[in-house]
Design an enzyme around this catalytic site. Structure first.
Site, short mmCIF file in Angstrom:
data_model
loop_
_atom_site.label_atom_id
_atom_site.label_comp_id
_atom_site.label_asym_id
_atom_site.label_seq_id
_atom_site.Cartn_x
_atom_site.Cartn_y
_atom_site.Cartn_z
N TYR A 280 17.29 29.65 7.68
CA TYR A 280 16.00 30.50 8.38
C TYR A 280 16.14 30.39 9.84
O TYR A 280 16.46 29.28 10.58
CB TYR A 280 14.87 29.65 7.94
CG TYR A 280 14.53 30.09 6.64
CD1 TYR A 280 14.17 31.38 6.11
CD2 TYR A 280 14.38 29.01 5.65
CE1 TYR A 280 13.99 31.61 4.66
CE2 TYR A 280 13.98 29.28 4.25
CZ TYR A 280 13.75 30.29 3.88
OH TYR A 280 13.34 30.74 2.70
N LYS B 4 0.82 -1.21 0.10
CA LYS B 4 -0.01 -0.14 0.10
C LYS B 4 0.90 1.22 0.09
O LYS B 4 2.11 1.31 0.08
CB LYS B 4 -0.98 0.11 1.08
CG LYS B 4 -0.37 0.04 2.53
CD LYS B 4 -1.19 -0.17 3.76
CE LYS B 4 -0.39 0.13 5.08
NZ LYS B 4 -1.13 0.14 6.10
#
Length: 357
Positions: A254, A35
């Site tokens: 950042y 899956k």
């Protein structure tokens, strides 16, 4: 020319891990869980390479099952969430899919159409899907009355805490499952997720369901895939696109969350959270350059991240950086990002090509 960022898929390692799962399953058969696009590895590529060994595949939903048929494979496919509409029942019957039914509406859809082979989900304590053990006799009687009993393959449950060897929950769920299904001894039973394969004396009955272990990541708390004898299947790589020396007091990225205490040679790598690398992997999260482990510096950006090259002075632009793979386990990176390997592998985005070998 496209950037060199890539997820390399080692199909031999995938086969090795499946064979290990089958060995640990003992007398049970291992259905390969593919899956979520084969846990991010590519559902068709994964299914094709396992087709000679796996007699059944397991997916979450119909669209994933159809991907297996599109790959030209004829194995039975177990749909773990069952059907999502009345129309799905006919598709399952035509295509040889085996839905796991878990509620009364699905049983009504089954009775109204041409019944496929199917399974029943038993809720033994996970409390997501399934019929409670006390409800099972009534469900079985309804199936008998509706003439739908012949298609029933068996019973499925799912463990909540099999990754934790100190928890009594798996033993309790196993006992509950056995008691709930003992009245129908000729029907098959399936309980074993990846973690259950590593629990001593845990019965796996007729079909186990190995998932994450097929891809080389760990299903167990406190263990990495290599700790369990598994081979990593995905190696996530990206190139160094620049190097520079930062001076004491200078920061990177950042928020200026990392500030150099001494002269430091660093490199920028062409990968970030836009590619599925976890944003919350902070300074010190391991990576590897030229086979040597290095650590991240500062915050991960959308398209880039920084690594400390102090220990690899020969590293230069164009060198490939392993974000996870054979040198650095995906489980280590996941721990640094306060998540699990499952999320990292399934989260690699579509702009990172998968290259199988």
């Amino acid at each position: 020319m496209p950037r060199a960022t890539v997820a390399r898929i080692d199909l031999d390692a995938l086969k090795f891990n499946y064979q290990l799962a089958q060995a640990k399953a003992g007398t049970a058969q291992a259905m390969a869980v593919v899956k979520a696009d084969g846990y991010g590895h590519g559902i068709q590529a994964v299914a094709k390479v396992l087709a000679n060994d796996a007699r059944k595949f397991a997916v979450a939903c119909l669209e994933e099952a159809l991907e297996i048929r599109s790959a030209g494979l004829s194995q039975s496919v177990v749909m773990l969430q069952g059907v999502h509409s009345r129309e799905d029942v006919a598709v399952c019957s035509h295509q040889g899919f085996e839905p796991v039914l878990h509620n009364n509406q699905q049983l009504e859809w089954l009775a109204a159409g041409r019944a496929p082979a199917y399974w029943l989900k038993v809720n033994t304590g996970m409390n997501r899907l399934g019929f409670r053990p006390s409800e099972l006799p009534v469900v079985m009687a309804k199936l008998e009355q509706a003439g739908q009993r012949a298609g029933l393959q068996g019973f499925v449950t799912h463990f909540a805490c099999a990754d934790d060897t100190s928890s009594p929950m798996t033993h309790e769920q196993t006992r509950s499952f056995e008691q709930a299904t003992e009245a129908w001894p000729k029907l098959m039973r399936s309980v074993g997720n990846s973690a259950a394969h590593f629990l001593p004396d845990q019965p796996l009955y007729d079909w186990s369901r190995p998932g994450i272990m097929l891809y080389g990541a760990s299903p167990m708390i406190g263990k990495t895939g290599p700790d369990l004898g598994l081979k990593p299947v995905m190696t996530l790589e990206a190139p160094l696109i620049t190097t520079r020396v930062v001076q004491p007091g200078e920061s990177i990225g950042y928020g200026s969350t990392w500030v150099a205490e001494s002269e430091t040679r660093m490199g920028m790598v062409a990968i970030g959270y836009g590619d599925g690398y976890p944003r919350h992997a902070g300074t010190g999260t391991p990576a590897a350059v030229r086979g040597q482990r290095v650590g991240l510096l500062g915050r991960v950006s959308m398209d880039m991240l920084a690594v400390d090259l102090t220990g690899v002075p020969e590293a230069q632009e164009g060198d490939m950086v392993e974000l996870w793979g054979k040198t650095v386990s995906v489980d280590e990176v996941a721990a640094c990002a306060n998540t699990i390997g499952y999320e990292l592998l399934t989260g690699v985005t579509a702009r990172v090509p998968r290259v199988c070998r």
